[in-house]
Design a protein around this motif. Structure first.
Motif, short mmCIF file in Angstrom:
data_model
loop_
_atom_site.label_atom_id
_atom_site.label_comp_id
_atom_site.label_asym_id
_atom_site.label_seq_id
_atom_site.Cartn_x
_atom_site.Cartn_y
_atom_site.Cartn_z
N ARG A 192 0.85 -1.19 0.00
CA ARG A 192 0.00 0.00 0.00
C ARG A 192 0.89 1.24 0.00
O ARG A 192 1.88 1.29 0.73
CB ARG A 192 -0.92 0.02 1.23
CG ARG A 192 -1.94 -1.10 1.24
CD ARG A 192 -2.81 -1.05 2.48
NE ARG A 192 -2.06 -1.39 3.69
CZ ARG A 192 -1.84 -2.62 4.11
NH1 ARG A 192 -2.31 -3.64 3.43
NH2 ARG A 192 -1.14 -2.84 5.21
N ALA A 232 1.02 1.97 5.33
CA ALA A 232 1.48 2.14 3.94
C ALA A 232 2.80 2.89 3.88
O ALA A 232 3.21 3.57 4.81
CB ALA A 232 0.42 2.90 3.14
N LEU A 271 -2.60 -1.24 -3.50
CA LEU A 271 -3.40 -0.02 -3.33
C LEU A 271 -2.51 1.20 -3.47
O LEU A 271 -1.48 1.30 -2.78
CB LEU A 271 -4.09 -0.02 -1.96
CG LEU A 271 -4.83 1.28 -1.58
CD1 LEU A 271 -6.01 1.53 -2.50
CD2 LEU A 271 -5.28 1.24 -0.12
#
Length: 313
Positions: A199, A225, A256
């Motif tokens: 992420r 992330a 993501l």
């Protein structure tokens, strides 16, 4: 007979995930064998880790005090010596690989194939050009070894569970005296590595300042992330250049990717083409980033990010 040698990337005694991605690319060649070479002052730990990658036949451990730091001019002569007998020599298309592999290619007297994203044959590959807007098929000569960098964003990590043999190797190569390690300046962070993170939250010019970038760090920490940035944000001095994502930064493929205040210049989009889900947050509804985003939020990032964080509680 095809034999592939992969140069392992490692840092602080840990193998970089890019090495397992190079193994995936090598497996696409359907070679007779895949070996990994680990060059370090003490390669034992990294070599043991590399031996666990499925599909690897042998790990060559090269111990030399000169290999304590990844200096291309020091590592390349050793890799070139070891490459004798191999049909292919692969390295990751990371900062490490982009620095090292051209030196290896030069010592072997061959032209490098860069950013391999697909294997069409033993000497035929696909790679991106024009900032990723076109894909070209290139064919390397068959009368000498292929030296190539692997576009890590295009390949999955090879599975674990292997049990390759580890062999200590002494390399008789003349090492340069004109190149030496002076030091390294790098920011310390507990966040995931940008190039291998699942992420990523990135900020752009729209964030406005280095101080305002705290909202990017806060969201990234909430998601576990890594933090990235556009070139505009880096050029403006909001963040250091090791966080830059894009054609002249890092090419990444997280599951993501959240782009905050990033308009979506083509150079930036090149760096995230292989991302799984792309979320764009920008007050300009006509920003190019929305053309490639899976989810788009039009609005003030300073209002939307706190709401998003609250929803993640």
């Amino acid at each position: 007979m095809s034999k592939v040698l992969i140069v392992a990337e490692h840092l602080d005694g840990k193998l970089n995930a890019a090495t397992a991605k190079c193994v995936s690319a090598a497996q696409a060649l359907k070679p007779d064998s895949i070996d990994i070479v680990v060059l370090a002052a003490d390669p034992a730990g990294v070599a043991a880790e590399a031996a666990q990658i499925a599909g690897v036949a042998k790990v060559l451990a090269v111990a030399n005090a000169a290999n304590a730091h990844a200096i291309a001019q020091v590592l390349a002569p050793q890799v070139a010596k070891i490459a004798a007998g191999y049909s292919h020599v692969f390295g990751p298309s990371t900062t490490f690989g982009k620095d090292l592999m051209p030196c290896v290619a030069a010592l072997l007297g061959v032209a490098q194939v860069s950013d391999v994203m697909a294997v069409e044959g033993s000497h035929t590959f696909k790679r991106p050009i024009y900032a990723g807007n076109a894909i070209i098929t290139v064919e390397a000569p068959t009368d000498h070894a292929v030296v190539a960098t692997v576009r890590t964003a295009s390949w999955p990590e090879a599975a674990r569970g292997g049990s390759a043999t580890v062999e200590a190797v002494n390399v008789d190569a003349a090492l340069p005296t004109h190149t030496r390690y002076v030091g390294i300046k790098a920011g310390k962070s507990d966040r995931p590595d940008l190039q291998s993170a699942k992420r990523v939250v990135s900020g752009g010019r729209g964030v406005g300042s280095a101080e305002n970038f705290r909202v990017i760090y806060a969201l990234a920490d909430k998601l576990g992330a890594a933090v990235g940035a556009s070139r505009a944000a880096v050029d403006a001095g909001y963040v250091p250049n090791e966080l830059q994502v894009g054609q002249t930064g890092k090419i990444i493929a997280p599951e993501l990717y959240i782009a905050v205040g990033i308009s979506g210049a083509i150079q930036h989009l090149t760096g995230i083409k292989d991302a799984g889900t792309i979320v764009a947050i920008n007050k300009d509804g006509d920003a190019p980033i929305f053309e490639i985003a899976d989810i788009g939020l039009v609005g003030d990032l300073f209002a939307l990010l706190p709401e998003l964080q609250a929803a993640l509680q």
